[in-house]
Design an enzyme around this catalytic site. Sequence first.
Site, PDB file in Angstrom:
ATOM      1  N   HIS A 423       0.830  -1.210   0.000  1.00 37.27           N
ATOM      2  CA  HIS A 423       0.000   0.000   0.000  1.00 37.27           C
ATOM      3  C   HIS A 423       0.863   1.258   0.000  1.00 37.27           C
ATOM      4  CE1 HIS A 423      -4.080  -1.615   0.392  1.00 37.27           C
ATOM      5  NE2 HIS A 423      -3.573  -2.542   1.195  1.00 37.27           N
ATOM      6  N   ASP A 509      -0.315  -4.544   5.988  1.00 37.74           N
ATOM      7  CA  ASP A 509      -1.351  -5.433   5.476  1.00 37.74           C
ATOM      8  C   ASP A 509      -1.274  -5.607   3.964  1.00 37.74           C
ATOM      9  OD1 ASP A 509      -2.174  -2.724   5.225  1.00 37.74           O
ATOM     10  OD2 ASP A 509      -4.208  -3.400   4.793  1.00 37.74           O
ATOM     11  N   GLU A 510      -1.812  -6.721   3.522  1.00 36.05           N
ATOM     12  CA  GLU A 510      -2.107  -7.025   2.122  1.00 36.05           C
ATOM     13  C   GLU A 510      -0.899  -6.914   1.184  1.00 36.05           C
ATOM     14  OE1 GLU A 510      -6.849  -6.151   1.786  1.00 36.05           O
ATOM     15  OE2 GLU A 510      -5.519  -4.493   1.271  1.00 36.05           O
ATOM     16  N   VAL A 511       0.200  -7.491   1.581  1.00 34.81           N
ATOM     17  CA  VAL A 511       1.334  -7.613   0.660  1.00 34.81           C
ATOM     18  C   VAL A 511       1.117  -8.884  -0.161  1.00 34.81           C
ATOM     19  CG1 VAL A 511       3.819  -8.002   0.463  1.00 34.81           C
ATOM     20  CG2 VAL A 511       2.933  -6.343   2.114  1.00 34.81           C
TER      21      VAL A 511
END
Length: 836
Positions: A423, A509-511
Amino acid sequence: MRYLTVFLVLSFCINTWAQNRFNPNELKLEWKIIRQNTNSKKETLVNFTVVNGSKIDFPLKGWTVFFNAGDVYDNIKGGPISVRHINGDLFALVPNGTLKVIPAGKSVEISIVSRAAKNITDFPKGFYWAWDDQNSSAIPLKVKMETVVDVNEEERKLADEIYTQNRAIVGTSKDQLMPVFPTPVHFTKGIGFFYLDKTVRIVADKQLNNEKKYLIKEISKVLKNVPEKDVDGRKTIELRLDPSIADDAYQLQVNTAKITITSGANTGVFYGIQSLKSLMPLAAWSKKGETLNIASINITDEPRFGHRAFMMDVARNFQPKKTVLKTLDLMAMYKLNKFHFHITDDEGWRLEIPGLPELTAVGAYRGHALNEQKEILPAYGSGPSRNNKTGSGYYSRADFVEILKYATANHIEVITEIETPGHARAAIKAMDARYQYYKNRGEQQNATAYLLRDTADRSIYRSVQGFNDNVINVALPSTYRFLTKITDELIAMYKEAHAPLNTIHFGGDEVPAGVWEKSPAVRAVLNSNSTVSSVDEMWYYYFNKINLMLKERGLYLSGWEEIGLRKTLVNGKKTMIVDPRFASENFHVDVWNNQFPNEDLAYRMANAGYKVVLSNVSNLYLDLAYNTSYFEPGQYWGGYVDVDKPFNFIPFDYLREKRQSETSTAARVYEKLTEAGKNNIVGMQAPLWSEIIKNQDQFEYLLLPKLFGLIERAWAKDPAWAGPIDSLTYKQAYQKDWSNFINVLAKKELPRLDYYNGGYNYRIPTVGLKNENGLLMANIRFAGFDIRYTTDGSEPSIKSKIYTHPLVADGNYAFRAFNRLGRGGRTIFSIPKITK
């Protein structure tokens, strides 16, 4: 229920085009949803039509139309125009050479498959035109949005459900309402009133001078004349410190002669002032008076959790400073004490950092500049202009210091989030622009000083949001130079503001899978560092270095749950599990994922030793739509969240309903929260992500009244119905508490928010509607709100008839709820308007 037709109309000017060039303003574009639930309910069939409304042929070459959307796949039947994914949520419609022109007055239609469209949020946005040879010029387009999918039956069912839910709410008289909100630990009502007027003497311990000034300021909002200096009045308001009381606890005593607020610290006194404000008559907030009466009462109160947070995302779409300050006022009034400020993400960097001007000069702006040297790509319908007020914007250093000071004065700690390593696209592109600038000047050392990507990396990945270049490379020394610079600048701002700083939130988050796998820089670390043996272990390598950097500065690390997880093989599949290596490092993790198979993840992490902030998506994500209506804005990937979802959330046993609903044969074994684990649940948080938020009204619509459920659960002790859920006693206790809660909102809190701080645009609920034996029955969740209706199917206004009794169900009725100020909610129709 009506079929939806939405027009995205954007004004534009094309005065500079040569007369022989086709004018795109003469095109008529339509995006029409033809069929939902294509391919096992996972996709939607769309027809995109281009009508040449000009008198000359429309050339099918030399141009591109850009737009933002969720996943859009491609043409399924061919055609002269193809769909191409650019990056993130940016897509393009491009001629493919199969047809040369669209003749004047003619049209072409292409069929496209997109992700399942469940509500109006799924409509694409931000269409604009660009000639291929003039990429610096771009023109916003108007596109007709339409659906021919029949959603009427679902809307009828929902209106019926809402009616049934509303009917179960029992009315409560004002004198029976909870005197302050959120619910205090203990209170006893007294006899008589304290009359507040200009003769009241306000006194405070010396250390409470700021709280005294705050109280006088708040009283000035309801009284015409307020004593600004001590007067020799017979009545007094006293603010006192008592070391025997906890810092966040307070005692509020009101009798006919005196009001006393006592606490062990300034914070508790401040909370007592909020409760005193809650005791003031509602009429006082709408019109200043000479005097007002406050009923006698004794309150003893303290919060359940020390971490009561709201997360505001200004990275995806920007909000101005005044909205931030107004939000802090709201938080203060309801005793929330942590402001999680999400100021960086893929789509925007929103804070000026001295020495790194590119972060805001490039990363804070979105527009049509595909090389991204001056701004980053459009997202969420921000369009081609960098002057778009939601896609672009940032806080100057002075702005941020002001926000910190304001929050501190309101006893709110600001937790700044610098989203990493995923992100992070806005930061990456800004540092790329910096790199290119210094490289062109021949200053290679300056060029690479803060570079966030390995220029030789050939890794292939795609994030959940569709990006293939949004992850910082954690092997580069320049990455840590950059993050240390950001950290030190933040510390300097907090110091200048005299604001408390205990932690910085570094995301996590969300790698996506695939990152760093083909990075020479990562390979070099793996070959030289014995503590990391695989690309997956670079996660530990990264957060270990960030943790050490923060600890050197006396700070601890906050992040999303992933900072305390690691990948490992489980049954041959890579799975994220709790990493014990950081469990004793005082990591504070916002655990959002309670989706299958991670329903109990928050408890597993707390039991392991992590400090957990419950941020469960299915109950606390405020950006999720209020309900399943096709016309209700909001996300839905994590379910639907109305005010009841955070209200019925039991922090130490949020899985109890799931366990109860599962059969004995299918039941999964969820990890229960241990006593030690309970001590590691430090609080709760309600995040509000801003992908679909374009202005303050939309922000407040999704924020309120949902936030009230979080406020109650984070402050008050467990309700009586928090025990076993399989008994009639439970159901009765819950319904009674729910009714009381709704009555407090309807009769006290929402009317106050109509006026406080200029008013808040809370959501007015839709009317419940049911046909019972030929009679049309309507009701509303909030008592005191009016239901108005029309008989010709037109939109009701404040001048329409008020619904008072059932109507014979033979008319074309339309119903709409209005608050006391005449602001209306969404209209419900008894006979759907059908447009095909």
